[in-house]
Design a protein around this motif. Structure first.
Motif, PDB file in Angstrom:
ATOM      1  N   ARG A 333       0.784  -1.153   0.121  1.00 43.68           N
ATOM      2  CA  ARG A 333       0.034   0.063  -0.074  1.00 43.68           C
ATOM      3  C   ARG A 333       0.865   1.215   0.057  1.00 43.68           C
ATOM      4  NH1 ARG A 333      -3.085  -2.681   4.001  1.00 43.68           N
ATOM      5  NH2 ARG A 333      -2.728  -1.237   5.677  1.00 43.68           N
ATOM      6  N   LEU A 334       2.062   1.156   0.501  1.00 38.06           N
ATOM      7  CA  LEU A 334       2.911   2.226   0.793  1.00 38.06           C
ATOM      8  C   LEU A 334       4.339   1.839   0.296  1.00 38.06           C
ATOM      9  CD1 LEU A 334       3.680   5.275   1.352  1.00 38.06           C
ATOM     10  CD2 LEU A 334       3.875   4.562   3.718  1.00 38.06           C
ATOM     11  N   LEU A 335       5.093   2.596  -0.621  1.00 35.93           N
ATOM     12  CA  LEU A 335       6.293   2.185  -0.962  1.00 35.93           C
ATOM     13  C   LEU A 335       7.309   3.305  -0.532  1.00 35.93           C
ATOM     14  CD1 LEU A 335       7.796   0.818  -4.085  1.00 35.93           C
ATOM     15  CD2 LEU A 335       8.946   2.710  -3.300  1.00 35.93           C
ATOM     16  N   VAL A 336       8.352   3.128   0.403  1.00 36.74           N
ATOM     17  CA  VAL A 336       9.017   4.126   1.089  1.00 36.74           C
ATOM     18  C   VAL A 336      10.492   4.109   0.040  1.00 36.74           C
ATOM     19  CG1 VAL A 336      10.326   4.955   2.835  1.00 36.74           C
ATOM     20  CG2 VAL A 336       8.091   4.065   3.120  1.00 36.74           C
ATOM     21  N   MET A 337      10.895   5.327  -0.581  1.00 35.07           N
ATOM     22  CA  MET A 337      12.129   5.329  -1.242  1.00 35.07           C
ATOM     23  C   MET A 337      13.015   5.790  -0.543  1.00 35.07           C
ATOM     24  SD  MET A 337      10.149   6.808  -4.688  1.00 35.07           S
ATOM     25  CE  MET A 337       8.861   7.024  -3.598  1.00 35.07           C
ATOM     26  N   LEU A 338      14.313   4.971  -0.052  1.00 32.61           N
ATOM     27  CA  LEU A 338      15.283   5.369   0.700  1.00 32.61           C
ATOM     28  C   LEU A 338      16.461   5.949  -0.003  1.00 32.61           C
ATOM     29  CD1 LEU A 338      15.217   2.245   3.007  1.00 32.61           C
ATOM     30  CD2 LEU A 338      14.230   4.433   3.509  1.00 32.61           C
ATOM     31  N   GLY A 339      16.393   7.113  -0.242  1.00 34.93           N
ATOM     32  CA  GLY A 339      17.681   7.794  -0.951  1.00 34.93           C
ATOM     33  C   GLY A 339      17.314   8.391  -2.423  1.00 34.93           C
ATOM     34  N   ALA A 340      18.265   8.938  -2.866  1.00 35.46           N
ATOM     35  CA  ALA A 340      17.856   9.598  -4.380  1.00 35.46           C
ATOM     36  C   ALA A 340      17.993   8.405  -5.542  1.00 35.46           C
ATOM     37  CB  ALA A 340      18.968  10.801  -4.433  1.00 35.46           C
ATOM     38  N   THR A 341      18.639   7.740  -5.292  1.00 39.40           N
ATOM     39  CA  THR A 341      18.847   6.513  -6.264  1.00 39.40           C
ATOM     40  C   THR A 341      17.604   5.684  -6.300  1.00 39.40           C
ATOM     41  OG1 THR A 341      21.277   6.414  -6.046  1.00 39.40           O
ATOM     42  CG2 THR A 341      20.164   4.579  -7.051  1.00 39.40           C
ATOM     43  N   ALA A 342      17.146   5.486  -5.259  1.00 37.15           N
ATOM     44  CA  ALA A 342      16.053   4.583  -5.335  1.00 37.15           C
ATOM     45  C   ALA A 342      14.543   5.315  -5.730  1.00 37.15           C
ATOM     46  CB  ALA A 342      15.536   3.971  -3.856  1.00 37.15           C
ATOM     47  N   VAL A 351      15.412  13.558  -8.643  1.00 39.18           N
ATOM     48  CA  VAL A 351      15.061  13.353  -7.517  1.00 39.18           C
ATOM     49  C   VAL A 351      15.827  14.204  -6.652  1.00 39.18           C
ATOM     50  CG1 VAL A 351      13.848  12.712  -5.494  1.00 39.18           C
ATOM     51  CG2 VAL A 351      13.264  11.693  -7.482  1.00 39.18           C
ATOM     52  N   VAL A 352      15.372  15.457  -6.003  1.00 38.59           N
ATOM     53  CA  VAL A 352      16.061  16.235  -4.673  1.00 38.59           C
ATOM     54  C   VAL A 352      15.291  15.829  -3.571  1.00 38.59           C
ATOM     55  CG1 VAL A 352      16.649  18.068  -4.057  1.00 38.59           C
ATOM     56  CG2 VAL A 352      16.878  18.023  -6.334  1.00 38.59           C
ATOM     57  N   ILE A 353      16.057  15.086  -2.611  1.00 39.40           N
ATOM     58  CA  ILE A 353      15.539  14.590  -1.535  1.00 39.40           C
ATOM     59  C   ILE A 353      14.911  15.922  -0.623  1.00 39.40           C
ATOM     60  CG2 ILE A 353      15.925  13.403   0.877  1.00 39.40           C
ATOM     61  CD1 ILE A 353      15.970  11.547  -1.570  1.00 39.40           C
ATOM     62  N   GLY A 354      15.524  16.906  -0.356  1.00 39.85           N
ATOM     63  CA  GLY A 354      15.274  17.885   0.314  1.00 39.85           C
ATOM     64  C   GLY A 354      13.934  18.566  -0.102  1.00 39.85           C
ATOM     65  N   CYS A 368       0.788   4.552  -3.233  1.00 44.38           N
ATOM     66  CA  CYS A 368       1.252   5.548  -2.361  1.00 44.38           C
ATOM     67  C   CYS A 368       2.918   5.428  -2.186  1.00 44.38           C
ATOM     68  CB  CYS A 368       0.866   5.912  -1.215  1.00 44.38           C
ATOM     69  SG  CYS A 368       1.251   7.627  -0.491  1.00 44.38           S
ATOM     70  N   GLY A 369       3.803   6.516  -2.651  1.00 43.19           N
ATOM     71  CA  GLY A 369       5.054   6.276  -2.341  1.00 43.19           C
ATOM     72  C   GLY A 369       5.435   7.558  -1.285  1.00 43.19           C
ATOM     73  N   LEU A 370       6.597   7.393  -0.758  1.00 49.07           N
ATOM     74  CA  LEU A 370       7.211   8.393  -0.011  1.00 49.07           C
ATOM     75  C   LEU A 370       8.421   8.390   0.210  1.00 49.07           C
ATOM     76  CD1 LEU A 370       6.104  10.296   2.545  1.00 49.07           C
ATOM     77  CD2 LEU A 370       6.677   8.338   3.905  1.00 49.07           C
ATOM     78  N   VAL A 371       9.215   9.635  -0.161  1.00 41.95           N
ATOM     79  CA  VAL A 371      10.776   9.756  -0.258  1.00 41.95           C
ATOM     80  C   VAL A 371      11.279  10.120   1.060  1.00 41.95           C
ATOM     81  CG1 VAL A 371      12.545  11.053  -1.394  1.00 41.95           C
ATOM     82  CG2 VAL A 371      10.412  10.379  -2.590  1.00 41.95           C
ATOM     83  N   THR A 372      12.319   9.573   1.557  1.00 40.35           N
ATOM     84  CA  THR A 372      13.061   9.826   2.838  1.00 40.35           C
ATOM     85  C   THR A 372      14.686   9.577   2.459  1.00 40.35           C
ATOM     86  OG1 THR A 372      13.353   9.796   4.949  1.00 40.35           O
ATOM     87  CG2 THR A 372      12.939   7.707   3.831  1.00 40.35           C
ATOM     88  N   VAL A 373      15.550   9.809   3.361  1.00 40.12           N
ATOM     89  CA  VAL A 373      16.784   9.636   3.239  1.00 40.12           C
ATOM     90  C   VAL A 373      17.211   8.135   3.325  1.00 40.12           C
ATOM     91  CG1 VAL A 373      17.662  11.996   3.993  1.00 40.12           C
ATOM     92  CG2 VAL A 373      17.466  10.057   5.817  1.00 40.12           C
ATOM     93  N   HIS A 374      18.259   7.714   2.409  1.00 42.45           N
ATOM     94  CA  HIS A 374      18.865   6.665   3.246  1.00 42.45           C
ATOM     95  C   HIS A 374      19.472   6.462   4.498  1.00 42.45           C
ATOM     96  CE1 HIS A 374      21.140   2.578   2.582  1.00 42.45           C
ATOM     97  NE2 HIS A 374      20.551   2.413   1.560  1.00 42.45           N
TER      98      HIS A 374
END
Length: 407
Positions: A333-342, A351-354, A368-374
């Motif tokens: 239901r939710l995919l969390v992307m850890l870092g800019a490469t992912a 993608v600019v993480i900030g 649904c997706g969510l971007v955060t840091v690795h």
């Protein structure tokens, strides 16, 4: 004159062991009789029946180039009646330099390469037939009566059909997988598939990954993938792990040094920090699925240490089918992307993480997706104060992820 009895017509293991012993004793190819045991006489001993000279071997241990053994395994899958003797001469030529009796030094290798090309073509045709067949699993058929390509590719069939039971009708017999064991059929009834030569093509070649419906089958296939260059240098494929129906999926960049050695994602220093943050956010790792955009460790050596290198476009593209299959089968239901490469690989844009961190995003499949840091970003902070601050922000992102899947 030595006689070698093979357990069945695809008994590569007994052939290899006998060949090693016979060449150590300097036995000429023309002195050997190769014979396949009669299936009705299971009590007959396999291996070298005739006694060898009582003295010690006349040669020391030897090695054969991998390319030659690969060629021999292909030859073994043909129906050529003299394939065992031909294969022996190929090894003997490597060790002793003895040429073909006709005087043509290249005769055996030329013929072997021709046979191997036929086997490669038959293998491609067989795999394409299996991968594109839309018949029920109990109605598979293969009409080519030459050689033993189908038997040597039984694992391909099992993985392509997602470990479901199947039956393959062939000229002269039926091969089937009952969900736990393989019955290769006549004339290989009760033969051990572990003694067969390996297929002429890598397991992943010709596989329709989009038709595989079982995650373990995808993982097993991925472990044989050598598409990109870094796969040849890494210790192993590091596939994702976790709950197959997890509502929450985490995707990082690539495995690190410890992940590469152990074979599991997120077990190194960054992984341990990730586990700690998950626990603090109230998320059990056993209830999520964790994986990486790239399944092999890319590195360079510096004074004996393996130093991480960022995965490039080619590696990301090569591994894309595996990540796509994980998403398709797990359906989080939710995919969390850890870092800019992912994030860039999944969103298919820079993608600019900030700029995009902590904001829910609708992905291409509607989830649904969510971007955060690795988590490795936290380890690179220059001061303890910065590490504490960024760690707390990361935990807050994980808490947000928990709320989004509970909503």
């Amino acid at each position: 004159m030595p006689t070698v009895v093979l357990a069945h017509c695809l008994d590569f293991v007994t052939w290899r062991n006998a060949t090693r012993t016979l060449i150590l004793h300097d036995i000429a190819a023309e002195e050997i009789t190769w014979r396949v045991r009669d299936p009705a006489d299971a009590a007959t001993q396999t291996g070298i029946l005739s006694p060898l000279p009582p003295d010690t071997p006349t040669r020391s241990a030897f090695g054969v180039p991998r390319a030659v053994m690969r060629l021999i395994e292909d030859v073994m899958q043909t129906g050529a009646p003299d394939r065992f003797a031909l294969a022996y001469r190929l090894v003997q030529r490597q060790v002793t330099g003895i040429a073909h009796p006709s005087g043509d030094d290249d005769a055996d290798f030329t013929r072997a390469r021709h046979l191997a090309q036929e086997v490669c073509g038959q293998t491609r045709a067989f795999r394409a037939h299996i991968a594109t067949s839309h018949k029920p699993a109990d109605a598979l058929s293969w009409d080519d009566p030459s050689g033993f390509v189908a038997q040597c590719n039984a694992r391909f069939v099992t993985l392509q059909l997602s470990f479901h039971p199947w039956r393959l009708e062939m000229p002269g017999g039926t091969m089937q997988w009952d969900g736990t064991s393989l019955q290769p059929g006549e004339p290989l009834h009760d033969a051990d598939p572990a003694s067969f030569p390996t297929p002429a093509l890598p397991l992943v070649e010709g596989m329709d990954i989009d038709r595989i419906t079982a995650l373990p089958a995808v993982a097993e296939t991925a472990r044989s993938c050598l598409v990109c260059a870094m796969a040849h240098h890494a210790t192993q494929t590091v596939f994702g792990e976790g709950e197959a129906t997890a509502p929450l999926m985490f995707v990082g960049e690539q495995p690190g040094d410890q992940e590469d050695r152990i074979g599991r994602p997120f077990v190194g220093p960054a992984g341990q920090l990730f586990d700690r943050a998950l626990q603090e956010a109230g998320i059990a790792r056993d209830h999520v699925y964790v994986t990486n955009t790239v399944k092999h460790f890319k590195f360079f050596n510096r004074n004996g240490r393996r130093i991480h290198q960022k995965a490039g476009v080619e590696e990301i593209r090569a591994c894309a089918p595996w990540l796509h299959a994980e998403r398709r089968l797990i359906r989080p239901r939710l995919l969390v992307m850890l870092g800019a490469t992912a994030a860039s690989a999944i969103l298919q844009r820079p993608v600019v993480i900030g700029r995009e961190r902590s904001h829910p995003i609708t992905l291409d499949d509607g989830t649904c997706g969510l971007v955060t840091v690795h988590p490795s970003f936290l380890l690179r902070q220059p001061t303890e104060e910065a590490r504490t601050r960024e760690y707390q922000r990361f935990v807050e992102d994980l808490r947000l992820a928990g709320r989004l899947i509970d909503a």
